[in-house]
Motif scaffolding. Structure first.
Motif, short mmCIF file in Angstrom:
data_model
loop_
_atom_site.label_atom_id
_atom_site.label_comp_id
_atom_site.label_asym_id
_atom_site.label_seq_id
_atom_site.Cartn_x
_atom_site.Cartn_y
_atom_site.Cartn_z
N LEU A 144 -30.17 -0.87 92.47
CA LEU A 144 -31.34 -1.74 92.60
C LEU A 144 -32.13 -1.41 93.86
O LEU A 144 -33.35 -1.27 93.81
CB LEU A 144 -30.89 -3.20 92.62
N LEU A 145 -31.44 -1.29 94.98
CA LEU A 145 -32.15 -0.99 96.24
C LEU A 145 -32.85 0.36 96.16
O LEU A 145 -33.97 0.52 96.66
CB LEU A 145 -31.16 -1.03 97.40
N ALA A 146 -32.21 1.34 95.52
CA ALA A 146 -32.84 2.65 95.38
C ALA A 146 -34.07 2.58 94.49
O ALA A 146 -35.12 3.17 94.80
CB ALA A 146 -31.83 3.65 94.80
N ALA A 147 -33.98 1.83 93.39
CA ALA A 147 -35.12 1.70 92.48
C ALA A 147 -36.30 1.02 93.17
O ALA A 147 -37.46 1.40 92.95
CB ALA A 147 -34.71 0.93 91.23
N LEU A 148 -36.01 0.03 94.00
CA LEU A 148 -37.09 -0.66 94.72
C LEU A 148 -37.68 0.22 95.82
O LEU A 148 -38.89 0.21 96.06
CB LEU A 148 -36.56 -1.97 95.30
N SER A 149 -36.83 0.98 96.48
CA SER A 149 -37.30 1.83 97.58
C SER A 149 -38.29 2.88 97.10
O SER A 149 -39.32 3.10 97.75
CB SER A 149 -36.11 2.51 98.27
N VAL A 150 -38.00 3.53 95.98
CA VAL A 150 -38.89 4.61 95.53
C VAL A 150 -40.24 4.06 95.07
O VAL A 150 -41.21 4.81 94.99
CB VAL A 150 -38.24 5.43 94.39
#
Length: 290
Positions: A144-150
């Protein structure tokens, strides 16, 4: 001069779960008896309910209620949903806690649910949380954090943990302790990723119908943290709800109470102000006794 009122986010979960749930949440939002709501974008009732929710943009916080245990995924998810149905919470927990849940197992569905929210609302969500708190689970939180970061997202995520003393002061402490345990380290991980999170979380319920509901709900506001979120689950009962979720009987009780004069009086008496997002300023409020 009147004293400053204490800001608190009152977030109605499960928008889009059924037409009746969405109607109840909309009714409360329009009279300012909730201040945020999380949408389940993978549920068939969401697309029809989305336009009315979009009209509330800017007046209440609009979030993604990430859903990995109810309904169908928005696309292929071979590991978690080989039969086209998302797994029950128990199976997801076993996978996550055993280390068997990988980011690749869930990230495609996280991306699709974010895309569905953006397509319906014309923007990314103000916040993200999870149905049955799945967003904090190992294997899910990193994806989730990776998806939001990109995506360059700059909202806040819901941390379902709290201090031991605060949890002990409220109803359903055992359930709150379990969820807080599952979410250990989530808040720090969110902040390391460059996002914000609430500090203080409550609203756990036994989801039972009966007397004493108002008193139990009001006790959820004991020992509020410095940037608190209180969750709730109001709604009308309909067949779509019965088909998807075991939480039925308590929803109209919550709907009636939150729309009542008693709740309005409670907010006034306790000096509370409902706001769309947590107060993330560096100052802290002291817990207030009840």
């Amino acid at each position: 001069m009147l004293p400053e009122r204490r800001p608190v986010v009152l977030c109605a979960d499960d928008y889009g779960l059924s037409p009746g749930v969405s109607r109840g949440i909309l009714a409360l939002a329009r009279v300012k008896r909730i201040s945020a709501t999380g949408a389940m974008t993978n549920i068939p009732a969401f697309p029809e309910a989305a336009p009315a929710l979009a009209e509330l943009s800017g007046t209440v916080g609009l979030g993604l209620h990430l859903t990995l245990t109810t309904g169908e995924p928005l696309g292929p998810l071979p590991r978690l949903a080989p039969d086209g149905r998302l797994p029950p919470l128990g199976r997801l927990l076993r996978l996550a806690l055993s280390g068997g849940l990988k980011a690749a197992d869930v990230r495609p569905e996280i991306e699709r649910q974010l895309d569905a929210f953006a397509a319906a609302m014309g923007r990314l969500p103000d916040f993200v949380d999870g149905h049955q708190h799945v967003h904090v689970l190992p294997g899910v939180r990193g994806a989730l954090l990776a998806a939001l970061s990109v995506r360059g997202w700059r909202g806040w995520l819901r941390d379902p943990g709290d201090t031991l003393g605060a949890i002990r002061a409220r109803p359903q402490a055992r359930k709150a302790f379990v969820v807080a345990g599952l979410g250990l380290g989530f808040g720090p991980a969110v902040r390391r990723a460059g996002f914000s999170a609430n500090r203080g979380f409550s609203g756990f319920s036994d989801f039972a119908e009966g007397e004493g509901f108002a008193e139990a709900f009001e006790a959820s506001f004991r020992a509020l943290g410095p940037a608190p979120v209180v969750m709730c689950h109001p709604g009308e009962i309909d067949e779509a709800l019965r088909a998807l979720d075991p939480v039925v009987a308590s929803r109209p009780l919550e709907l009636a109470y939150l729309g009542s004069g008693r709740f309005g009086d409670f907010l006034e008496r306790e000096g509370l102000r409902l706001v769309p997002g947590p107060d993330l300023a560096p100052h802290a409020h002291s817990p207030r006794p009840m």
